[in-house]
Write a protein that holds these residues in place. Sequence first.
Motif, mmCIF file in Angstrom:
data_model
loop_
_atom_site.group_PDB
_atom_site.id
_atom_site.type_symbol
_atom_site.label_atom_id
_atom_site.label_comp_id
_atom_site.label_asym_id
_atom_site.label_seq_id
_atom_site.Cartn_x
_atom_site.Cartn_y
_atom_site.Cartn_z
ATOM 1 N N GLY A 98 51.858 -42.556 98.074
ATOM 2 C CA GLY A 98 52.650 -43.554 97.348
ATOM 3 C C GLY A 98 52.768 -44.889 98.047
ATOM 4 O O GLY A 98 53.471 -45.772 97.582
ATOM 5 N N GLY A 99 52.095 -45.060 99.186
ATOM 6 C CA GLY A 99 52.182 -46.310 99.934
ATOM 7 C C GLY A 99 52.079 -46.065 101.425
ATOM 8 O O GLY A 99 50.986 -45.949 101.961
ATOM 9 N N SER A 100 53.243 -45.943 102.093
ATOM 10 C CA SER A 100 53.246 -45.741 103.541
ATOM 11 C C SER A 100 54.444 -44.910 103.970
ATOM 12 O O SER A 100 55.510 -44.960 103.351
ATOM 13 C CB SER A 100 53.343 -47.085 104.285
ATOM 14 N N HIS A 101 54.227 -44.191 105.057
ATOM 15 C CA HIS A 101 55.323 -43.498 105.730
ATOM 16 C C HIS A 101 55.638 -44.322 106.977
ATOM 17 O O HIS A 101 54.753 -44.600 107.786
ATOM 18 C CB HIS A 101 54.902 -42.085 106.126
ATOM 19 N N LEU A 102 56.895 -44.753 107.102
ATOM 20 C CA LEU A 102 57.332 -45.529 108.260
ATOM 21 C C LEU A 102 58.255 -44.662 109.100
ATOM 22 O O LEU A 102 59.213 -44.078 108.592
ATOM 23 C CB LEU A 102 58.065 -46.799 107.824
ATOM 24 N N ARG A 103 57.936 -44.581 110.383
ATOM 25 C CA ARG A 103 58.778 -43.857 111.336
ATOM 26 C C ARG A 103 59.241 -44.861 112.388
ATOM 27 O O ARG A 103 58.424 -45.566 112.969
ATOM 28 C CB ARG A 103 57.995 -42.735 112.001
ATOM 29 N N VAL A 104 60.549 -44.922 112.594
ATOM 30 C CA VAL A 104 61.125 -45.781 113.626
ATOM 31 C C VAL A 104 61.831 -44.873 114.622
ATOM 32 O O VAL A 104 62.636 -44.024 114.227
ATOM 33 C CB VAL A 104 62.135 -46.795 113.036
ATOM 34 N N GLU A 105 61.507 -45.043 115.890
ATOM 35 C CA GLU A 105 62.159 -44.261 116.937
ATOM 36 C C GLU A 105 62.676 -45.211 118.010
ATOM 37 O O GLU A 105 61.936 -46.061 118.495
ATOM 38 C CB GLU A 105 61.196 -43.254 117.559
ATOM 39 N N GLN A 106 63.942 -45.058 118.353
ATOM 40 C CA GLN A 106 64.535 -45.821 119.446
ATOM 41 C C GLN A 106 64.949 -44.814 120.504
ATOM 42 O O GLN A 106 65.794 -43.946 120.261
ATOM 43 C CB GLN A 106 65.731 -46.651 118.985
ATOM 44 N N VAL A 107 64.336 -44.901 121.679
ATOM 45 C CA VAL A 107 64.612 -43.964 122.768
ATOM 46 C C VAL A 107 65.365 -44.663 123.886
ATOM 47 O O VAL A 107 65.195 -45.862 124.111
ATOM 48 C CB VAL A 107 63.312 -43.334 123.326
ATOM 49 N N GLY A 108 66.210 -43.904 124.574
ATOM 50 C CA GLY A 108 66.850 -44.443 125.771
ATOM 51 C C GLY A 108 68.366 -44.431 125.770
ATOM 52 O O GLY A 108 68.982 -45.033 126.652
ATOM 53 N N PHE A 109 68.991 -43.763 124.829
ATOM 54 C CA PHE A 109 70.459 -43.721 124.794
ATOM 55 C C PHE A 109 70.956 -42.683 125.800
ATOM 56 O O PHE A 109 70.577 -41.515 125.730
ATOM 57 C CB PHE A 109 70.964 -43.359 123.389
ATOM 58 N N ARG A 110 71.809 -43.096 126.712
ATOM 59 C CA ARG A 110 72.408 -42.176 127.667
ATOM 60 C C ARG A 110 73.505 -41.369 126.972
ATOM 61 O O ARG A 110 74.085 -41.822 125.990
ATOM 62 C CB ARG A 110 72.971 -42.946 128.870
ATOM 63 N N PRO A 111 73.789 -40.154 127.460
ATOM 64 C CA PRO A 111 74.776 -39.287 126.789
ATOM 65 C C PRO A 111 76.127 -39.954 126.551
ATOM 66 O O PRO A 111 76.760 -39.704 125.520
ATOM 67 C CB PRO A 111 74.908 -38.104 127.755
ATOM 68 N N GLU A 112 76.576 -40.791 127.456
ATOM 69 C CA GLU A 112 77.888 -41.427 127.288
ATOM 70 C C GLU A 112 77.876 -42.588 126.290
ATOM 71 O O GLU A 112 78.925 -43.141 125.972
ATOM 72 C CB GLU A 112 78.442 -41.893 128.658
ATOM 73 N N GLN A 113 76.717 -42.946 125.783
ATOM 74 C CA GLN A 113 76.609 -44.080 124.857
ATOM 75 C C GLN A 113 76.715 -43.618 123.405
ATOM 76 O O GLN A 113 75.906 -43.974 122.564
ATOM 77 C CB GLN A 113 75.308 -44.840 125.103
ATOM 78 N N ARG A 114 77.775 -42.879 123.119
ATOM 79 C CA ARG A 114 77.952 -42.347 121.760
ATOM 80 C C ARG A 114 78.063 -43.461 120.722
ATOM 81 O O ARG A 114 77.533 -43.359 119.635
ATOM 82 C CB ARG A 114 79.193 -41.460 121.715
ATOM 83 N N GLN A 115 78.794 -44.512 121.057
ATOM 84 C CA GLN A 115 78.987 -45.603 120.092
ATOM 85 C C GLN A 115 77.668 -46.320 119.808
ATOM 86 O O GLN A 115 77.335 -46.582 118.655
ATOM 87 C CB GLN A 115 80.033 -46.589 120.609
ATOM 88 N N ALA A 116 76.909 -46.634 120.848
ATOM 89 C CA ALA A 116 75.615 -47.302 120.651
ATOM 90 C C ALA A 116 74.657 -46.407 119.871
ATOM 91 O O ALA A 116 73.940 -46.868 118.981
ATOM 92 C CB ALA A 116 75.006 -47.682 122.007
ATOM 93 N N PHE A 117 74.658 -45.115 120.187
ATOM 94 C CA PHE A 117 73.795 -44.154 119.498
ATOM 95 C C PHE A 117 74.150 -44.098 118.010
ATOM 96 O O PHE A 117 73.282 -44.199 117.139
ATOM 97 C CB PHE A 117 73.938 -42.776 120.156
ATOM 98 N N GLY A 118 75.441 -43.956 117.717
ATOM 99 C CA GLY A 118 75.888 -43.920 116.322
ATOM 100 C C GLY A 118 75.607 -45.225 115.600
ATOM 101 O O GLY A 118 75.203 -45.245 114.441
ATOM 102 N N GLY A 119 75.794 -46.340 116.304
ATOM 103 C CA GLY A 119 75.517 -47.651 115.716
ATOM 104 C C GLY A 119 74.046 -47.815 115.376
ATOM 105 O O GLY A 119 73.693 -48.357 114.330
ATOM 106 N N ALA A 120 73.180 -47.310 116.254
ATOM 107 C CA ALA A 120 71.742 -47.399 115.988
ATOM 108 C C ALA A 120 71.355 -46.527 114.795
ATOM 109 O O ALA A 120 70.547 -46.937 113.961
ATOM 110 C CB ALA A 120 70.951 -46.994 117.233
ATOM 111 N N ARG A 121 71.932 -45.329 114.714
ATOM 112 C CA ARG A 121 71.614 -44.446 113.575
ATOM 113 C C ARG A 121 71.962 -45.126 112.256
ATOM 114 O O ARG A 121 71.184 -45.098 111.308
ATOM 115 C CB ARG A 121 72.341 -43.114 113.706
ATOM 116 N N ALA A 122 73.137 -45.729 112.179
ATOM 117 C CA ALA A 122 73.539 -46.427 110.953
ATOM 118 C C ALA A 122 72.768 -47.732 110.789
ATOM 119 O O ALA A 122 72.332 -48.081 109.684
ATOM 120 C CB ALA A 122 75.039 -46.708 110.981
ATOM 121 N N GLY A 123 72.591 -48.444 111.881
ATOM 122 C CA GLY A 123 71.936 -49.753 111.837
ATOM 123 C C GLY A 123 70.503 -49.691 111.353
ATOM 124 O O GLY A 123 70.085 -50.494 110.514
ATOM 125 N N TRP A 124 69.730 -48.713 111.848
ATOM 126 C CA TRP A 124 68.333 -48.626 111.411
ATOM 127 C C TRP A 124 68.229 -48.307 109.925
ATOM 128 O O TRP A 124 67.312 -48.778 109.254
ATOM 129 C CB TRP A 124 67.543 -47.629 112.266
#
Length: 139
Positions: A98-124
Amino acid sequence: MTETRSVVVEREMPHPPEKIWRALTQPHLIAEWLMKNDFAPIVGHRFKLNGDWGGVLDCEVLTIEPNRSLSYSWNFEHEDAAYALRSVVTFTLTPSPGGSHLRVEQVGFRPEQRQAFGGARAGWQQFLAKLDEVVAREG
């Protein structure tokens, strides 16, 4: 070494890889779906992403395979280590029926970075919805 987590977002897009690639690599289009920037599709190019929230990300192009894969560092310096982030974002495009499959992966969140991790999940999710709109409009 500290264990890190990754955010992965995948979606089918009704556009050929070449069209999505333009929106991933042309600064004026990146500004429409992601952030203002001084990106250039050259390995080793250092650039900044300027968030509308006032933050600036220091980035460097790491890999480029035209119409297939793009990765760059995504670093946010902050005096509070819980907010400082050193990560890598990789975009992978695969042709699909149907066109393209796009995969975005952001690696490097430390365990204590829950807010940044959650923000990235919603942000992407939000960034990719805007990307789809930009690509459809650029038709």
